[in-house]
Design an enzyme around this catalytic site. Structure first.
Site, short mmCIF file in Angstrom:
data_model
loop_
_atom_site.label_atom_id
_atom_site.label_comp_id
_atom_site.label_asym_id
_atom_site.label_seq_id
_atom_site.Cartn_x
_atom_site.Cartn_y
_atom_site.Cartn_z
N LYS A 233 -39.46 53.91 -15.51
CA LYS A 233 -39.38 52.65 -14.78
C LYS A 233 -40.71 51.90 -14.77
O LYS A 233 -40.75 50.73 -14.43
CB LYS A 233 -38.88 52.88 -13.34
N HIS A 284 -30.61 61.65 -17.98
CA HIS A 284 -30.07 61.77 -16.62
C HIS A 284 -29.02 60.71 -16.28
O HIS A 284 -28.36 60.80 -15.25
CB HIS A 284 -31.19 61.80 -15.57
N HIS A 285 -28.85 59.71 -17.15
CA HIS A 285 -27.76 58.73 -16.91
C HIS A 285 -26.61 58.91 -17.90
O HIS A 285 -25.70 58.08 -17.95
CB HIS A 285 -28.29 57.30 -16.96
N ASP A 313 -29.65 62.97 -8.35
CA ASP A 313 -30.16 61.58 -8.35
C ASP A 313 -29.15 60.63 -7.73
O ASP A 313 -29.48 59.84 -6.85
CB ASP A 313 -30.47 61.16 -9.79
P1 C2E Z 1 -31.38 54.14 -8.66
O1 C2E Z 1 -31.37 53.06 -7.62
O2 C2E Z 1 -32.30 55.27 -8.46
O3 C2E Z 1 -29.89 54.67 -8.80
C1 C2E Z 1 -29.62 55.82 -9.56
C2 C2E Z 1 -28.15 55.94 -9.83
O4 C2E Z 1 -27.46 56.15 -8.58
C3 C2E Z 1 -27.49 54.72 -10.42
O5 C2E Z 1 -27.65 54.69 -11.80
C4 C2E Z 1 -26.04 54.94 -10.03
O6 C2E Z 1 -25.45 55.90 -10.86
C5 C2E Z 1 -26.15 55.54 -8.64
N1 C2E Z 1 -26.07 54.46 -7.64
C6 C2E Z 1 -27.07 53.89 -6.96
N2 C2E Z 1 -26.59 52.95 -6.10
C7 C2E Z 1 -25.27 52.93 -6.26
C8 C2E Z 1 -24.19 52.16 -5.65
O7 C2E Z 1 -24.40 51.33 -4.77
N3 C2E Z 1 -22.91 52.44 -6.06
C9 C2E Z 1 -22.65 53.38 -7.02
N4 C2E Z 1 -21.39 53.61 -7.39
N5 C2E Z 1 -23.63 54.11 -7.61
C10 C2E Z 1 -24.91 53.87 -7.25
P2 C2E Z 1 -27.51 53.32 -12.60
O8 C2E Z 1 -26.36 52.54 -12.07
O9 C2E Z 1 -27.51 53.65 -14.04
O10 C2E Z 1 -28.80 52.53 -12.24
C11 C2E Z 1 -30.06 52.93 -12.71
C12 C2E Z 1 -31.13 52.18 -11.99
O11 C2E Z 1 -30.98 50.79 -12.23
C13 C2E Z 1 -31.08 52.34 -10.47
O12 C2E Z 1 -31.74 53.49 -10.06
C14 C2E Z 1 -31.79 51.07 -10.02
O13 C2E Z 1 -33.19 51.19 -10.13
C15 C2E Z 1 -31.34 50.06 -11.06
N6 C2E Z 1 -30.18 49.27 -10.62
C16 C2E Z 1 -28.88 49.55 -10.84
N7 C2E Z 1 -28.09 48.58 -10.29
C17 C2E Z 1 -28.92 47.68 -9.73
C18 C2E Z 1 -28.71 46.43 -9.01
O14 C2E Z 1 -27.58 45.97 -8.81
N8 C2E Z 1 -29.81 45.78 -8.59
C19 C2E Z 1 -31.07 46.25 -8.82
N9 C2E Z 1 -32.11 45.55 -8.33
N10 C2E Z 1 -31.32 47.43 -9.49
C20 C2E Z 1 -30.24 48.11 -9.93
FE FE Z 2 -32.73 56.68 -13.61
#
Ligand code: C2E
Ligand code: FE
Ligand code: SIN
Ligand code: SIN
Length: 386
Positions: A233, A284-285, A313
């Site tokens: 990141k 991890h994704h 995670d």
């Molecule tokens: P992170 O915030 O550390 O989230 C890690 C993973 O947790 C996400 O991978 C997703 O699988 C799950 N997760 C987190 N929040 C939610 C949620 O509200 N609902 C669901 N169903 N799952 C959730 P993902 O989606 O591949 O996202 C990777 C990273 O991308 C996230 O790490 C975050 O840094 C960013 N990201 C994802 N969506 C958004 C968003 O809508 N807005 C922003 N600002 N960042 C986002």
């Molecule tokens: Fe990640």
């Protein structure tokens, strides 16, 4: 047994001893192995390995058999053990209670009756004392000159292994420290509670690995490698990483690259720990059913460490507030994990997650609502670095 047979048996045991202790890098287990071996080879009733703590000038032992787990501390120069350490000479006595150097406190504490003692210094290659071997109560008679020689020989073999394990231990502690600091710096922009999130990931992942029945060494690997999963990141622009709302599809495509960046940062590292961290960062994704990113890996093609960290995670990301979402209740997050069984997540790992869920919840509850500020890392410092 004839005398040559006896000697041959002892020689074989010594060779086996050398092999056993050279592979064990965990200091606690190493000392257990050594004590057990000394007992077998010398036919003593109890055996202890005392390690010199130069900070306190004491000798400590954790492996006094028969009274497990207790830590004994003897001052340098005091008692039989302390005298061996200060003089560098072995002591072989038939009746401890007739020797004024012997300290009876330990016997009083344990109800054990010490009679014969053979104690030899443990010296490293440079000849410095690092501890003392003590064998107590020879089962048939007294410790003889041959026992003295054998224990000293075992001491020189063991000293090398002990120093090695001590080095390894301090190395992995400082490695862990470095890893946390590196990871916190990398994720600092992203979250209010980076330090807590990383500790959660680390401990949840280790718990899950434990629940899966993985060997200790692999549990430690997951524990240390997992905090680096999102290190990539650092390569993501503030405008995307800090966006206080939902990402556009283009922005999310950019965001996905944190897995590739992380792999790039870690993959050339020589350390086997960082090699594992690299796999975790890269995968991890990925999802168990093959719909994840970046490579759409499926099932067992996803490294097991990454499958573990992915559960830890997502569970913790759901339970923590994010710029783009409020925090969820842990029970709701748990249901989400269960609902994704066999889709995003490996059923074997979800199963282990369920098994250790109570412990996960304990760790979560201990830090819920609190923020840890790691001293020395400030937002200003971070700004200047990147
Ligand atoms: P992170 O915030 O550390 O989230 C890690 C993973 O947790 C996400 O991978 C997703 O699988 C799950 N997760 C987190 N929040 C939610 C949620 O509200 N609902 C669901 N169903 N799952 C959730 P993902 O989606 O591949 O996202 C990777 C990273 O991308 C996230 O790490 C975050 O840094 C960013 N990201 C994802 N969506 C958004 C968003 O809508 N807005 C922003 N600002 N960042 C986002
Ligand atoms: Fe990640
Ligand atoms: C002593 O060193 O005098 C007593 C320690 C022991 O018996 O283990
Ligand atoms: C913060 O002030 O953003 C928290 C810092 C941290 O938890 O590392």
């Amino acid at each position: 047994m004839t005398r040559p047979e006896e000697l041959e048996k002892r020689l074989n045991l010594l060779v086996k001893f050398g092999g056993l202790i050279s592979v064990e890098t965990n200091i606690t287990r190493l000392l257990e192995v050594i004590a057990g071996q000394v007992q077998t080879i010398l036919n003593g009733d109890r055996c202890s390995v005392f390690i010199l703590d130069r900070q306190t000038n004491e000798l400590w032992s954790k492996v006094a058999q028969g009274m497990q787990q207790t830590e004994i501390r003897v001052p340098f120069g005091k008692g039989i053990v302390g005298n061996v350490a200060s003089s560098g000479q072995f002591i072989n006595i038939k009746d401890a209670y007739q020797d004024i150097r012997f300290n009876r406190d330990l016997d009083m504490m344990t109800g054990y009756q010490t009679r014969s003692i053979l104690a030899v210094p443990l010296k490293n290659v440079a000849g410095k004392i690092i501890g003392v071997f003590e064998a107590i109560n020879k089962r048939d008679g007294f410790f003889d000159a041959e026992d003295e020689g054998i224990l000293q020989l075992m001491g020189s073999l063991a000293a090398a292994a002990i120093e090695n394990a001590q080095l390894y231990e301090s190395l992995s502690k400082s490695q862990l420290e470095t890893i946390y600091r590196l990871a916190i710096t990398a994720e600092y922009r992203d979250q209010q509670d980076t330090a807590i999130h990383l500790r959660h990931i680390s401990e949840y992942s280790a718990l899950i690995a434990h629940g899966m029945g993985l060997p200790e060494r692999e549990i430690e690997n997951v524990r240390y490698a997992s905090p680096l999963h999102d290190i990539g990141k650092v390569g993501i622009a503030d405008a995307i990483l800090l966006k206080p709302g939902k990402l556009t599809p283009e922005e999310f495509e950019e965001m996905k690259k944190h897995t590739l960046y992380g792999a790039k940062i870690l993959c050339n590292a020589e350390s086997s720990l960082l090699q594992i961290a690299c796999k975790v960062a890269a995968s991890h994704h990925e999802k168990f059913n093959g719909t994840g990113y970046p490579a759409k890996l499926k099932g067992e093609h996803i490294p097991v460490y990454a499958r573990i960290v992915s559960v830890a995670d997502v569970f913790d990301a759901l339970c923590m507030p994010r710029v783009y979402k409020p925090k969820w209740d842990p029970e709701k997050a748990r249901e989400y994990i269960l609902a994704e069984n066999d889709k995003a997540f490996d059923p074997a790992i979800v199963n282990a997650f369920e098994k250790v869920y109570d412990d996960i919840l304990k760790i979560y509850s201990a830090t819920d609502g609190r923020t840890t500020i790691i001293p020395g890392i400030t937002r200003e410092l971070h700004r200047h670095n990147f």
